[in-house]
Enzyme design. Structure first.
Site, PDB file in Angstrom:
ATOM      1  N   ARG A  78       0.847  -1.195   0.000  1.00 27.50           N
ATOM      2  CA  ARG A  78       0.000   0.000   0.000  1.00 27.50           C
ATOM      3  C   ARG A  78       0.884   1.248   0.000  1.00 27.50           C
ATOM      4  NH1 ARG A  78      -1.857   0.793   4.363  1.00 27.50           N
ATOM      5  NH2 ARG A  78      -1.249  -1.040   5.536  1.00 27.50           N
ATOM      6  N   GLY A 208      -4.224  -3.775  -1.495  1.00 26.08           N
ATOM      7  CA  GLY A 208      -4.858  -2.719  -0.696  1.00 26.08           C
ATOM      8  C   GLY A 208      -5.138  -1.450  -1.484  1.00 26.08           C
ATOM      9  N   LYS A 215      -9.591  -2.066   1.906  1.00 22.82           N
ATOM     10  CA  LYS A 215      -9.251  -0.925   2.757  1.00 22.82           C
ATOM     11  C   LYS A 215     -10.065   0.306   2.356  1.00 22.82           C
ATOM     12  CE  LYS A 215      -6.164  -3.425   4.722  1.00 22.82           C
ATOM     13  NZ  LYS A 215      -6.452  -3.983   6.046  1.00 22.82           N
ATOM     14  N   HIS A 235     -10.522  -2.093  11.768  1.00 23.63           N
ATOM     15  CA  HIS A 235      -9.453  -2.962  11.264  1.00 23.63           C
ATOM     16  C   HIS A 235      -9.213  -4.067  12.294  1.00 23.63           C
ATOM     17  CE1 HIS A 235      -5.034  -3.061   9.606  1.00 23.63           C
ATOM     18  NE2 HIS A 235      -5.796  -3.954   9.013  1.00 23.63           N
ATOM     19  N   ALA A 258       0.300  -6.665   9.212  1.00 28.86           N
ATOM     20  CA  ALA A 258       1.455  -7.557   9.347  1.00 28.86           C
ATOM     21  C   ALA A 258       1.929  -7.712  10.803  1.00 28.86           C
ATOM     22  CB  ALA A 258       2.600  -7.111   8.441  1.00 28.86           C
ATOM     23  N   CYS A 259       0.987  -7.739  11.743  1.00 26.20           N
ATOM     24  CA  CYS A 259       1.307  -8.007  13.152  1.00 26.20           C
ATOM     25  C   CYS A 259       0.673  -9.322  13.604  1.00 26.20           C
ATOM     26  CB  CYS A 259       0.825  -6.879  14.051  1.00 26.20           C
ATOM     27  SG  CYS A 259       1.816  -5.400  13.943  1.00 26.20           S
ATOM     28  N   THR A 262      -4.003 -12.395  10.983  1.00 20.49           N
ATOM     29  CA  THR A 262      -4.517 -13.625  10.369  1.00 20.49           C
ATOM     30  C   THR A 262      -4.128 -14.833  11.227  1.00 20.49           C
ATOM     31  OG1 THR A 262      -4.352 -12.559   8.220  1.00 20.49           O
ATOM     32  CG2 THR A 262      -4.582 -14.943   8.207  1.00 20.49           C
ATOM     33  N   ASN A 263      -2.902 -14.837  11.742  1.00 24.51           N
ATOM     34  CA  ASN A 263      -2.478 -15.967  12.590  1.00 24.51           C
ATOM     35  C   ASN A 263      -3.352 -16.086  13.836  1.00 24.51           C
ATOM     36  OD1 ASN A 263      -0.398 -16.564  10.860  1.00 24.51           O
ATOM     37  ND2 ASN A 263       1.165 -15.492  12.051  1.00 24.51           N
ATOM     38  N   ASP A 284      -9.522  -9.577   9.266  1.00 19.66           N
ATOM     39  CA  ASP A 284      -8.953  -8.257   8.993  1.00 19.66           C
ATOM     40  C   ASP A 284      -9.902  -7.092   9.291  1.00 19.66           C
ATOM     41  OD1 ASP A 284      -6.757  -6.676   8.022  1.00 19.66           O
ATOM     42  OD2 ASP A 284      -7.808  -6.376   6.140  1.00 19.66           O
ATOM     43  N   SER A 375       4.690 -10.405   0.435  1.00 18.84           N
ATOM     44  CA  SER A 375       3.992 -11.317  -0.499  1.00 18.84           C
ATOM     45  C   SER A 375       2.763 -11.886   0.206  1.00 18.84           C
ATOM     46  CB  SER A 375       4.928 -12.425  -0.968  1.00 18.84           C
ATOM     47  OG  SER A 375       5.506 -13.090   0.129  1.00 18.84           O
ATOM     48  N   ARG A 376       1.772 -12.231  -0.594  1.00 18.18           N
ATOM     49  CA  ARG A 376       0.447 -12.520  -0.015  1.00 18.18           C
ATOM     50  C   ARG A 376      -0.166 -13.785  -0.578  1.00 18.18           C
ATOM     51  NH1 ARG A 376      -1.850  -8.454   3.636  1.00 18.18           N
ATOM     52  NH2 ARG A 376      -0.297  -6.839   3.680  1.00 18.18           N
ATOM     53  N   ARG A 407       2.952  -3.760  17.798  1.00 22.11           N
ATOM     54  CA  ARG A 407       4.253  -4.445  17.793  1.00 22.11           C
ATOM     55  C   ARG A 407       5.203  -3.546  18.569  1.00 22.11           C
ATOM     56  NH1 ARG A 407       6.977  -7.929  14.028  1.00 22.11           N
ATOM     57  NH2 ARG A 407       5.001  -8.202  12.927  1.00 22.11           N
ATOM     58  N   TYR A 500       2.411 -16.780  18.701  1.00 21.04           N
ATOM     59  CA  TYR A 500       1.681 -17.731  17.853  1.00 21.04           C
ATOM     60  C   TYR A 500       0.652 -18.528  18.648  1.00 21.04           C
ATOM     61  CZ  TYR A 500       5.187 -16.320  14.496  1.00 21.04           C
ATOM     62  OH  TYR A 500       5.988 -15.566  13.677  1.00 21.04           O
ATOM     63  N   ASN A 503      -0.389 -17.699  22.170  1.00 25.08           N
ATOM     64  CA  ASN A 503      -1.230 -16.526  22.453  1.00 25.08           C
ATOM     65  C   ASN A 503      -2.615 -16.947  22.942  1.00 25.08           C
ATOM     66  OD1 ASN A 503       0.848 -14.868  21.726  1.00 25.08           O
ATOM     67  ND2 ASN A 503       0.148 -14.595  19.616  1.00 25.08           N
TER      68      ASN A 503
HETATM   69  C1  OXD Z   1      -3.145  -4.593   5.464  1.00 21.74           C
HETATM   70  C2  OXD Z   1      -3.842  -5.729   4.848  1.00 21.74           C
HETATM   71  O1  OXD Z   1      -2.200  -4.044   4.861  1.00 21.74           O
HETATM   72  O2  OXD Z   1      -4.723  -6.299   5.526  1.00 21.74           O
HETATM   73  O3  OXD Z   1      -3.528  -4.215   6.580  1.00 21.74           O
HETATM   74  O4  OXD Z   1      -3.546  -6.080   3.694  1.00 21.74           O
HETATM   75 MN    MN Z   2      -5.233  -5.246   7.301  1.00 21.69          MN
END
Ligand code: OXD
Ligand code: MN
Length: 598
Positions: A78, A208, A215, A235, A258-259, A262-263, A284, A375-376, A407, A500, A503
């Site tokens: 983004r 994004g 977004k 978010h 990226a924190c 999703t995990n 998300d 990468s996604r 983070r 991971y 948590n």
């Molecule tokens: C972000 C995404 O950048 O979810 O937050 O892709």
């Molecule tokens: Mn996001």
């Protein structure tokens, strides 16, 4: 197929037809294709994208229905500096958004879009955010010249006929116009016009920036709509935690990009926590409204996950690894000789012949990552083994806890609870986090990221805090609020908490606070767990390390409060005074509490 859907649209929404024709006159595509979201259409689109090289088919035995896309090397994240909220006045966009006057911006972009789809197809992508038949649901239509975007939208949203049916004759839909132009960063802008429910995005094909449902609509525009209509677009992931007695507690959690959202959304509890299970509602974005019962209810507006690949492996996220086995589009990962995917931190030995995200030979001795750090994978939520059975529930799920987390290498303890709603809003409002590769720019610098919405709040951030505070009046049963930090480090640079799957132990404490099964220690910053209440069964963590993970260090807090205060000052007069009062209360508490003990 085309005429059929077109007829359907023309019978119902004249506004839609009119707008599509207008945008087609501007962009002058060779053809217009209305997308219906069917399997047959997906096959056709996939064949075209494969023929042009936009998609590379992966090994059908190892990754059935999976494809790799390599983006332009200048278009991999983004671009917040090129993202604008073009509200009528600059004050409405506030101090945290880039702003340009709407008329001027339309004019500039009209110049860029003029004839931009010549020689290309314009795809008309109707999509629905939220479960169908839900009062949460909203319709958007994206016009795009990128087949990659269409195929991603098909995974990420409820796309096609279902959206047109929901729209009916109404003109109430988000108008998204997207063209990749020639991917020249000098002609790249992502512009939002909240007053027109419109998004124009030019010059980028990156998720994004280009999947306008995500977004742009589900957060920036929706946050503006939420303020007008009395709800929240956040978010946040949403998950359900089932305790051994079968009770499910729903939690919404905000983390910057990226924190590990999703995990966490898909976390598989460690074996030692027998009988505990987690179900994913969303990974998300959450749309949350107050229900007739005075509780907060949430839906996931999306239908797929656009997750960060590097670091995903069977230990960190076994459910994601199962999810991306089929029907997934990978973007900018590396590829093995037998057409499988590979990325750094996959914890699978790289095969000998591997090509990196740019398509160049790569070896494990290289000082460059094989996959781009941002990468996604784009995967349908139905592939998630932990998917909540409530994900299509038109009412959504009732939220009992809201969690904020950044983070942070220092300062912020592993977990603590807010004293009340206002204190919780203060915790969210002052969240800080170290920057990651999800957005272009320097990585690893602490920046304030209120509610993880800094890049996504579509209006003045001070008004946004007012809106959050005001939600309390509508809530008879407000959720409890928490702050977490999985990323705190010891002096030697090692993580204090294993993260991971572990948590889950923190989620368990949160659930037990919600059900009032455990107490907590009152401190100047909030309610901290008594270490004995964190279930550490089967986890080998020295008690000194846990103490460090939970420590409140006055020296660090003094510096933190200065930064918070600086951030508050930058917001100016829209900052609610309640938040300043909260900050002063923490400061007084820290001063009374004395010096660093550790
Ligand atoms: C972000 C995404 O950048 O979810 O937050 O892709
Ligand atoms: Mn996001």
């Amino acid at each position: 197929m085309r005429t059929e859907v077109q007829r359907e649209a023309s019978l119902k929404s004249r506004d839609l037809l009119h707008w599509v024709s207008k945008m087609a006159r501007l962009t002058q595509p060779d053809a217009i294709k209305w997308c219906d979201g069917s399997q047959a259409e997906t096959h056709w689109l996939t064949d075209v994208a494969t023929a042009t090289g936009e998609l590379i088919p992966l090994n059908p035995d190892k990754r059935p229905g999976c494809y790799l896309h390599r983006s332009n090397a200048n278009d991999v994240a983004r671009t917040e500096n090129l993202t604008f909220v073009c509200s009528d006045s600059k004050a409405d966009a506030g101090p945290t958004n880039n702003w340009m006057p709407p008329d001027e911006t339309y004019q500039k972009l009209r110049g860029w879009f003029s004839g931009s789809m010549r020689g290309r197809i314009m795809y008309v992508v109707p999509y629905l955010l939220g479960p169908s038949n839900s009062s949460f649901a909203k319709v958007g239509v994206e016009l795009t010249d990128s087949i990659y975007v269409v195929l991603n939208m098909r995974i990420m949203t409820r796309m096609g006929r279902v959206a047109l049916e929901c729209l009916g004759g109404s003109g109430d839909f988000n108008r998204g116009l997207h063209s990749t132009l020639d991917l020249d960063p000098k002609r790249r802008l992502i512009c939002h016009f909240p007053q027109d429910n419109t998004i124009w995005s030019a010059g980028s094909g990156y998720g994004g920036n280009a999947l306008l449902s995500k977004k742009c609509f589900a957060l920036r525009i929706a946050s503006h709509l939420g303020r007008q209509e009395g709800w929240l677009a956040e978010h946040m992931l949403v998950l359900g935690v089932e305790s051994p007695d079968g009770q499910i507690t729903y939690i919404a959690a905000a983390f910057p990009s990226a924190c590990g959202k999703t995990n966490l959304a898909m976390v598989r509890p460690p074996a030692a926590l027998a009988g505990w299970r987690v179900f994913t509602v969303g990974d998300d974005i959450a749309w949350m409204r107050v229900g007739a019962d005075g509780r907060l209810w949430a839906v996931n507006p999306e239908a797929g996950y656009f997750g960060v690949a590097p670091g995903t492996n069977v230990r960190s996220n076994p459910n994601a690894m199962a999810m991306v086995r089929s029907d997934t589009i990978f973007t900018n990962v590396a590829m093995t000789a037998d057409q499988d995917v590979w990325w750094d931190g996959m914890e699978v030995e790289p095969s000998k012949r591997i090509v990196d995200w740019r398509g160049q030979p790569w070896s494990s001795g290289s000082d460059q990552p094989a996959a781009h750090p941002n990468s996604r994978f784009t995967a349908p939520m139905r592939n998630n083994p932990a998917l909540s059975p409530r994900v299509e529930d038109p009412q959504g799920v009732p939220i009992s806890a809201i969690v904020f987390g950044g983070r942070r290498t220092t300062t912020i303890p592993l977990v603590f609870e807010a004293y009340d709603w206002i204190h919780g809003v203060y915790l969210g409002a002052t969240m800080g986090s170290e920057t990651t590769a999800a957005a272009s720019g320097e990585v690893g610098v602490v920046r304030r990221d209120p509610m993880a919405m800094l890049p996504f709040c579509g209006y003045n951030i001070g008004d946004y805090f007012h809106h959050w505070l005001g939600m309390r009046r509508r809530l008879k049963h407000p959720p409890r609020m928490f702050m977490v930090n999985w990323f705190r480090k010891a002096r030697d640079g090692s993580f204090l908490w294993p993260g991971y799957t572990e948590n889950m132990r923190v989620l368990k404490w949160i659930v037990e606070r919600v059900s009032e099964r455990v107490g907590a220690e009152e401190t100047p910053i909030g309610l901290l767990p008594n270490p004995r209440d964190l279930d550490l069964t089967g986890l080998d963590i020295p008690s000194q390390q846990l103490t460090q993970a939970l420590a409140i260090k006055p020296g660090e807090w003094r510096a933190e409060l200065e930064l918070q205060e600086k951030f508050f000052k930058s917001i100016g007069e829209t900052l609610p005074t309640e938040l300043e009062t909260q900050l002063e209360a923490v400061r007084t508490g820290i001063e009374l509490d004395g010096e660093d003990k550790h």
